[in-house]
Enzyme design. Structure first.
Site, PDB file in Angstrom:
ATOM      1  N   CYS A   2       0.858  -1.181   0.000  1.00 58.97           N
ATOM      2  CA  CYS A   2       0.000   0.000   0.000  1.00 58.97           C
ATOM      3  C   CYS A   2       0.892   1.229   0.000  1.00 58.97           C
ATOM      4  O   CYS A   2       1.866   1.306   0.740  1.00 58.97           O
ATOM      5  CB  CYS A   2      -0.935   0.075   1.194  1.00 58.97           C
ATOM      6  SG  CYS A   2      -2.375  -0.953   1.030  1.00 58.97           S
ATOM      7  N   ARG A  27       4.003  -0.768  -4.693  1.00 59.40           N
ATOM      8  CA  ARG A  27       3.671  -1.217  -3.338  1.00 59.40           C
ATOM      9  C   ARG A  27       2.270  -1.817  -3.247  1.00 59.40           C
ATOM     10  O   ARG A  27       1.896  -2.387  -2.209  1.00 59.40           O
ATOM     11  CB  ARG A  27       3.753  -0.051  -2.364  1.00 59.40           C
ATOM     12  CG  ARG A  27       5.104   0.596  -2.268  1.00 59.40           C
ATOM     13  CD  ARG A  27       5.036   1.797  -1.354  1.00 59.40           C
ATOM     14  NE  ARG A  27       4.842   1.399   0.013  1.00 59.40           N
ATOM     15  CZ  ARG A  27       5.808   1.294   0.919  1.00 59.40           C
ATOM     16  NH1 ARG A  27       7.048   1.594   0.584  1.00 59.40           N
ATOM     17  NH2 ARG A  27       5.562   0.910   2.138  1.00 59.40           N
ATOM     18  N   TRP A  74      -3.115  -2.584  -1.767  1.00 67.14           N
ATOM     19  CA  TRP A  74      -2.916  -4.034  -1.825  1.00 67.14           C
ATOM     20  C   TRP A  74      -3.843  -4.578  -0.745  1.00 67.14           C
ATOM     21  O   TRP A  74      -3.564  -4.463   0.444  1.00 67.14           O
ATOM     22  CB  TRP A  74      -1.457  -4.387  -1.553  1.00 67.14           C
ATOM     23  CG  TRP A  74      -1.176  -5.854  -1.670  1.00 67.14           C
ATOM     24  CD1 TRP A  74      -0.941  -6.560  -2.810  1.00 67.14           C
ATOM     25  CD2 TRP A  74      -1.089  -6.806  -0.593  1.00 67.14           C
ATOM     26  NE1 TRP A  74      -0.730  -7.889  -2.524  1.00 67.14           N
ATOM     27  CE2 TRP A  74      -0.819  -8.065  -1.166  1.00 67.14           C
ATOM     28  CE3 TRP A  74      -1.233  -6.723   0.785  1.00 67.14           C
ATOM     29  CZ2 TRP A  74      -0.669  -9.216  -0.413  1.00 67.14           C
ATOM     30  CZ3 TRP A  74      -1.089  -7.872   1.549  1.00 67.14           C
ATOM     31  CH2 TRP A  74      -0.811  -9.112   0.945  1.00 67.14           C
ATOM     32  N   ASN A  99      -2.097   2.411   5.548  1.00 60.21           N
ATOM     33  CA  ASN A  99      -1.275   1.247   5.188  1.00 60.21           C
ATOM     34  C   ASN A  99      -1.134   0.395   6.447  1.00 60.21           C
ATOM     35  O   ASN A  99      -0.757   0.925   7.492  1.00 60.21           O
ATOM     36  CB  ASN A  99       0.091   1.746   4.701  1.00 60.21           C
ATOM     37  CG  ASN A  99       1.129   0.639   4.556  1.00 60.21           C
ATOM     38  OD1 ASN A  99       2.318   0.902   4.651  1.00 60.21           O
ATOM     39  ND2 ASN A  99       0.715  -0.569   4.323  1.00 60.21           N
ATOM     40  N   GLY A 100      -1.485  -0.886   6.342  1.00 60.37           N
ATOM     41  CA  GLY A 100      -1.332  -1.764   7.494  1.00 60.37           C
ATOM     42  C   GLY A 100      -2.594  -2.541   7.781  1.00 60.37           C
ATOM     43  O   GLY A 100      -3.487  -2.651   6.934  1.00 60.37           O
ATOM     44  N   GLU A 483      15.584 -20.032  -4.962  1.00 63.48           N
ATOM     45  CA  GLU A 483      15.338 -18.686  -5.482  1.00 63.48           C
ATOM     46  C   GLU A 483      14.860 -18.749  -6.941  1.00 63.48           C
ATOM     47  O   GLU A 483      13.961 -18.001  -7.340  1.00 63.48           O
ATOM     48  CB  GLU A 483      16.629 -17.844  -5.347  1.00 63.48           C
ATOM     49  CG  GLU A 483      16.613 -16.468  -5.982  1.00 63.48           C
ATOM     50  CD  GLU A 483      15.544 -15.513  -5.431  1.00 63.48           C
ATOM     51  OE1 GLU A 483      14.842 -15.856  -4.487  1.00 63.48           O
ATOM     52  OE2 GLU A 483      15.417 -14.415  -5.997  1.00 63.48           O
ATOM     53  N   LYS A 487      11.350 -17.260  -8.206  1.00 61.84           N
ATOM     54  CA  LYS A 487      11.250 -16.265  -9.291  1.00 61.84           C
ATOM     55  C   LYS A 487      10.254 -16.740 -10.336  1.00 61.84           C
ATOM     56  O   LYS A 487       9.413 -15.978 -10.794  1.00 61.84           O
ATOM     57  CB  LYS A 487      12.610 -16.035  -9.972  1.00 61.84           C
ATOM     58  CG  LYS A 487      13.629 -15.210  -9.248  1.00 61.84           C
ATOM     59  CD  LYS A 487      13.329 -13.744  -9.150  1.00 61.84           C
ATOM     60  CE  LYS A 487      12.553 -13.423  -7.913  1.00 61.84           C
ATOM     61  NZ  LYS A 487      13.230 -13.143  -6.706  1.00 61.84           N
ATOM     62  N   GLU A 490       6.638 -16.612  -8.967  1.00 64.04           N
ATOM     63  CA  GLU A 490       6.175 -15.238  -8.713  1.00 64.04           C
ATOM     64  C   GLU A 490       5.704 -14.539  -9.981  1.00 64.04           C
ATOM     65  O   GLU A 490       4.690 -13.854  -9.973  1.00 64.04           O
ATOM     66  CB  GLU A 490       7.339 -14.387  -8.179  1.00 64.04           C
ATOM     67  CG  GLU A 490       7.556 -14.417  -6.694  1.00 64.04           C
ATOM     68  CD  GLU A 490       8.713 -13.510  -6.292  1.00 64.04           C
ATOM     69  OE1 GLU A 490       8.513 -12.697  -5.398  1.00 64.04           O
ATOM     70  OE2 GLU A 490       9.819 -13.604  -6.871  1.00 64.04           O
ATOM     71  N   HIS A 506      13.583 -39.248  -2.629  1.00 66.69           N
ATOM     72  CA  HIS A 506      12.740 -39.417  -1.423  1.00 66.69           C
ATOM     73  C   HIS A 506      11.324 -38.925  -1.640  1.00 66.69           C
ATOM     74  O   HIS A 506      10.579 -38.772  -0.686  1.00 66.69           O
ATOM     75  CB  HIS A 506      13.389 -38.696  -0.236  1.00 66.69           C
ATOM     76  CG  HIS A 506      14.704 -39.287   0.172  1.00 66.69           C
ATOM     77  ND1 HIS A 506      14.819 -40.494   0.811  1.00 66.69           N
ATOM     78  CD2 HIS A 506      15.966 -38.848  -0.025  1.00 66.69           C
ATOM     79  CE1 HIS A 506      16.090 -40.771   1.019  1.00 66.69           C
ATOM     80  NE2 HIS A 506      16.817 -39.785   0.518  1.00 66.69           N
ATOM     81  N   LYS A 605       5.315  -5.025  -3.379  1.00 64.14           N
ATOM     82  CA  LYS A 605       6.648  -4.932  -2.778  1.00 64.14           C
ATOM     83  C   LYS A 605       6.577  -4.272  -1.412  1.00 64.14           C
ATOM     84  O   LYS A 605       5.616  -3.585  -1.105  1.00 64.14           O
ATOM     85  CB  LYS A 605       7.530  -4.097  -3.704  1.00 64.14           C
ATOM     86  CG  LYS A 605       8.975  -4.502  -3.615  1.00 64.14           C
ATOM     87  CD  LYS A 605       9.766  -4.035  -4.781  1.00 64.14           C
ATOM     88  CE  LYS A 605      11.225  -4.357  -4.608  1.00 64.14           C
ATOM     89  NZ  LYS A 605      11.518  -5.763  -4.862  1.00 64.14           N
TER      90      LYS A 605
END
Ligand code: HGA
Length: 610
Positions: A2, A27, A74, A99-100, A483, A487, A490, A506, A605
């Site tokens: 946000c 954001r 967001w 925001n929050g 990673e 990527k 995402e 396994h 982000k």
């Protein structure tokens, strides 16, 4: 997550709010809105979708005003709808952006409903607007009403508030989510991060938790949680506007992948200049802190967590310090055994990641006070709450999928391992020189790895039409496999998992068939022969292998075994180099799938909510 922006001026501030929101869009990008004071009323424009959509509406409505607030969302509470988009308004008098998360929103909602307030959204934010209105209706000033309301809210928030009864004023408050004040000439601003105000000012004040600020055109007064007026330092931001622009690139992610040689050079500058690993890099107290350290605990989330997992290999093999790595949001809620001699290392690109910040607070509450932050954003909350800090110098990272922040975190963590090793007498002069030479050549090798892009673009075709992919690595390349898988999922939404190659048999081997491309990170290290055996297991089941090897790995290509060779390098830094091809693979697979690379669905982000 946000983005908040606000302005109090003597000119039409709507263009400033809109530009600020487009800078903050990374954001949160599911809806956006602005509200301005217009005489005895509040005018508001909101739209689901991107800031550009809201901008079109604002222009059509010829929205103007000298005081206003804006938000890019967001969603956490309530779906992505126009009525849930901020700003939220109480009884036509008070507008709020937030925001929050307000954790006690349910109780507050019931209480406010019993007082006759009617809710128009499903958000937690709307309770803030009504609560402030309720306080104001009891004869309090806007400032007092905000101060009173925040004491009744639990959770993390940054808010900005305007009221028709206080036409030249904006009140904001910070508790756990970032907020700064931009100081202009005869006008002042607030924003979640500095990028939003750079076009109007470089002079900024970072609010601290508990602060409430009273902002007018000519004045900024900041009060701490006790209500006492406090002075906060004015910082001059050196972030360049150009660093926030795309330039010749198609996406920020592409730009940021290509900026890695420079980001690494900048981050390594001090080490290379000194030709030594020195505790001073981590702060004045570092030598004394490092001398006490008997082990390391790394706390992080997402990509930063994988940087931490890589660092474990370096810290244990080079510095010989027992190291654990924990997901921040898990650590903070479990009972652990505190060790006051343990170095707590937090890793966060933004320095505001809420889970990581709370994990740091939890560690400190257990008496773990030897704290080091590795962050990319100066003056952010996590470094401010830590004894020591090493800033990565990656520059602004806008793409939601972290790239240059990750590789610069890795060099910062490698530097930490080498510095601790040296201070504990576990690093010979020859080794120190060998590592510094390796770091000196790293940006060049990364540039070389970037040149592999045409081959990787070809490979991406074999992924873009698949639903799943598997990534394998061993030792310090296992976190790079993790990673790579992160990527890919995402930004291309292809389901990808990573395993230590030895784990294949396994369980996950059951998934392998023609439709499951298997990426293997297989440089020529002590585990190469083991990795080759694991690859045989895949081939024997008809799997298709995509191998990132290095010049000395000696793989034979065949119809179902594809090999790309990365450049020569100092072995211990190999994870950094092998990150580049997995980033490029994800980027090109996403391009072929046509997803929004920089703003992947459901994500945002700077994760400032739990
Ligand atoms: N809880 C609010 C704000 C969400 C937020 O800050 N996201 O990062 C909402 O859902 O609108």
């Amino acid at each position: 997550m946000c983005g908040i922006v606000g302005a109090v001026g003597a000119r039409n501030i709507v263009p400033v709010l809109i530009e600020g929101l487009s800078r903050l869009e990374y954001r949160g990008y599911d809806s956006a809105g602005i509200a301005v004071l217009a005489g005895n009323s509040i005018e508001r424009v909101r739209a689901v979708g991107r800031v550009a959509e809201m901008q079109t509406r604002a222009q059509a409505q010829q929205l103007t005003g000298e005081v206003g607030i804006g938000h890019t969302r967001w969603a956490t509470h309530g779906g992505v709808t126009e009525s849930n988009a901020h700003p939220h308004i109480s009884r036509g008098e008070i507008a709020v952006v937030h925001n929050g998360i307000i954790e006690n929103h349910d109780q507050q909602r019931q209480h406010l409903q019993s007082l006759g307030y009617v809710f128009e959204s499903q958000t937690d934010t709307e309770v803030i607007a009504h609560l402030i209105h309720h306080h104001q209706s009891q004869g309090k000033s806007l400032l007092e009403a905000v101060q009173g309301a925040v004491t009744e809210l639990t959770g993390a928030f940054a808010i900005s508030v305007v009221s028709i009864h206080y036409p030249g004023q904006m009140i904001c408050a910070r508790q756990g989510c970032p907020l700064l004040i931009g100081l202009g000439e005869g006008e002042n601003f607030i924003a979640s991060d500095v990028s939003a105000v750079l076009s109007v000012t470089r002079n900024v004040i970072y609010l601290e938790d508990g602060d409430v600020a009273d902002i007018s055109q000519s004045q900024v007064v900041i009060m701490d949680a006790t209500g006492a007026v406090v002075e906060r330092t004015v910082h001059r931001s050196d972030l360049s506007l150009a660093s926030l622009e795309l330039g010749p690139y198609a996406h920020f992610m592409q730009k940021e992948i290509y900026e890695q040689p420079k980001a690494l050079t900048d981050t390594l500058e001090a080490i290379i200049d000194d030709n030594a690993f020195s505790p001073a890099l981590f702060g004045r107290e570092a030598e004394e802190v490092f001398a006490q350290v008997d082990s390391v605990l790394i706390l992080a989330a997402g990509t930063s967590y994988y940087a931490g997992l890589t660092a474990k290999y370096w810290l244990e093999s080079i510095a010989q310090l027992p190291t654990s790595v924990e997901i921040a949001s898990e650590y903070r809620y479990r009972k652990s055994v505190p060790n006051p001699k343990q170095l707590i290392v937090t890793i966060s690109q933004s320095g505001e990641t809420l889970d990581t910040m709370e994990a740091l607070k939890h560690a400190k509450s257990l008496g773990q006070n030897l704290t080091l932050a590795i962050c990319n954003v100066q003056e952010s909350a996590i470094p401010r709450a830590s004894k020591l800090v090493l800033y990565t110098r990656a520059g602004a990272e806008i793409g939601v999928a972290s790239t240059k922040a990750f590789t610069t975190q890795l060099v910062a963590l490698f530097t930490l391992a080498a510095t601790l090793a040296k201070q504990h007498g576990r690093l010979s002069t020859e080794e120190e020189q060998q590592y510094i030479d390796g770091l000196r050549h790293l940006p060049g090798s990364v540039q070389f790895a970037l040149n592999l892009e045409p081959q990787i673009r070809e490979w991406a075709k074999a992924f873009s039409n698949k639903f799943h992919a598997l990534f394998l690595g061993r030792g310090m390349h296992y976190p790079i496999a993790l990673e790579g898988a992160l990527k890919l999922k995402e930004i291309s939404y292809i389901h990808a998992e990573a395993y230590p190659a030895g784990e294949l048999k396994h369980g996950p081997l059951a998934l392998v068939d023609r439709n499951m491309p298997v990426v293997v990170i297989a440089p020529n290290d002590a585990l190469l022969e083991k990795v080759k055996s694991n690859m045989q297991e895949v081939s024997a089941r008809g799997g298709e292998l995509f191998v990132f090897a290095d010049a000395d790995s000696h793989f034979t290509e065949s119809e179902h075994v594809h090999v790309i060779r990365t450049p020569r390098h100092v072995g211990v830094l190999s994870p950094i180099l092998h990150t580049i091809p997995v980033q490029l693979l994800a980027y090109h697979a996403a391009l072929l799938k046509g997803t929004d690379v920089d703003k992947p669905r459901n994500l945002a982000k700077s994760v400032t909510v739990e």
